[in-house]
Design a protein around this motif. Structure first.
Motif, mmCIF file in Angstrom:
data_model
loop_
_atom_site.group_PDB
_atom_site.id
_atom_site.type_symbol
_atom_site.label_atom_id
_atom_site.label_comp_id
_atom_site.label_asym_id
_atom_site.label_seq_id
_atom_site.Cartn_x
_atom_site.Cartn_y
_atom_site.Cartn_z
ATOM 1 N N GLY A 113 -6.292 5.569 12.796
ATOM 2 C CA GLY A 113 -7.346 4.766 13.366
ATOM 3 C C GLY A 113 -7.057 3.289 13.173
ATOM 4 O O GLY A 113 -6.022 2.927 12.617
ATOM 5 N N PRO A 114 -7.973 2.421 13.569
ATOM 6 C CA PRO A 114 -7.738 0.985 13.399
ATOM 7 C C PRO A 114 -7.787 0.576 11.927
ATOM 8 O O PRO A 114 -8.534 1.161 11.128
ATOM 9 N N TRP A 115 -7.000 -0.433 11.573
ATOM 10 C CA TRP A 115 -7.001 -0.934 10.207
ATOM 11 C C TRP A 115 -8.267 -1.752 9.957
ATOM 12 O O TRP A 115 -8.667 -2.554 10.777
ATOM 13 N N GLY A 116 -8.861 -1.512 8.814
ATOM 14 C CA GLY A 116 -9.980 -2.338 8.392
ATOM 15 C C GLY A 116 -9.504 -3.374 7.397
ATOM 16 O O GLY A 116 -8.307 -3.551 7.169
ATOM 17 N N LYS A 117 -10.447 -4.050 6.785
ATOM 18 C CA LYS A 117 -10.127 -5.037 5.769
ATOM 19 C C LYS A 117 -9.745 -4.329 4.484
ATOM 20 O O LYS A 117 -10.439 -3.409 4.048
ATOM 21 N N GLY A 118 -8.650 -4.732 3.895
ATOM 22 C CA GLY A 118 -8.207 -4.114 2.665
ATOM 23 C C GLY A 118 -8.841 -4.731 1.440
ATOM 24 O O GLY A 118 -9.669 -5.646 1.525
ATOM 25 N N THR A 119 -8.441 -4.234 0.290
ATOM 26 C CA THR A 119 -8.923 -4.771 -0.972
ATOM 27 C C THR A 119 -7.727 -5.123 -1.846
ATOM 28 O O THR A 119 -6.784 -4.346 -1.964
ATOM 29 N N GLN A 120 -7.781 -6.312 -2.437
ATOM 30 C CA GLN A 120 -6.647 -6.818 -3.205
ATOM 31 C C GLN A 120 -6.651 -6.248 -4.616
ATOM 32 O O GLN A 120 -7.669 -6.306 -5.322
ATOM 33 N N VAL A 121 -5.509 -5.723 -5.018
ATOM 34 C CA VAL A 121 -5.298 -5.283 -6.397
ATOM 35 C C VAL A 121 -4.194 -6.155 -6.986
ATOM 36 O O VAL A 121 -3.089 -6.214 -6.432
ATOM 37 N N THR A 122 -4.502 -6.819 -8.072
ATOM 38 C CA THR A 122 -3.532 -7.668 -8.744
ATOM 39 C C THR A 122 -3.414 -7.214 -10.190
ATOM 40 O O THR A 122 -4.414 -7.135 -10.904
ATOM 41 N N VAL A 123 -2.196 -6.905 -10.584
ATOM 42 C CA VAL A 123 -1.939 -6.442 -11.948
ATOM 43 C C VAL A 123 -1.116 -7.506 -12.657
ATOM 44 O O VAL A 123 0.042 -7.749 -12.312
ATOM 45 N N SER A 124 -1.731 -8.119 -13.638
ATOM 46 C CA SER A 124 -1.072 -9.225 -14.329
ATOM 47 C C SER A 124 -1.699 -9.435 -15.691
ATOM 48 O O SER A 124 -2.904 -9.219 -15.870
ATOM 49 N N SER A 125 -0.886 -9.856 -16.643
ATOM 50 C CA SER A 125 -1.394 -10.176 -17.973
ATOM 51 C C SER A 125 -1.706 -11.666 -18.074
ATOM 52 O O SER A 125 -2.170 -12.130 -19.123
#
Length: 125
Positions: A113-125
């Motif tokens: 289907g069409p792409w929606g808005k994603g969600t940002q995952v940031t892994v950092s110390s």
């Protein structure tokens, strides 16, 4: 049939997140989770079909990612444990199109289907 991903954030290595994928106006069926890191292609990390047994995980995320669904809430979840810096990406969920049949494997989709808005995952110390 655009889906909405949520639940991302900034997490330290080893932490956990649960991403949610919701839809309005229709019931979720086959759903895939993809991620796209900066400068890289968007790749599937997991998907789920009509039954609990119908799940797929990419090799790089097996044992750390768990996909599940709550049909009452019309939501598909992606639990991510033991987060690593290489998990940093925008995560998207999308409906998958599969051939009609008895619960075909979700990874055997032929369209999306069409792409929606994603969600940002940031892994950092």
């Amino acid at each position: 049939v655009q889906l909405q991903a949520s639940g991302g954030g900034l997490v330290q290595p080893g932490g956990s997140l649960r991403l949610s994928c919701t839809a309005s106006g229709f019931s979720l069926d086959y759903v895939g989770w993809f991620r796209q890191a900066p400068g890289k292609a968007r790749l599937m990390v997991s998907c789920i079909g009509s039954t609990d047994a119908n799940r797929y995980y990419g090799d790089s995320v097996k044992a750390r990612f768990t996909i599940s669904r709550d049909n009452d809430k019309n939501t598909v979840y992606l639990q991510i444990d033991d987060l690593k810096p290489e998990d940093t990406a925008v995560y998207y969920c999308v409906t998958l199109k599969v051939v009609a049949g008895q619960d075909p494997p979700c990874a055997h989709y032929y369209g999306m289907g069409p792409w929606g808005k994603g969600t940002q995952v940031t892994v950092s110390s």
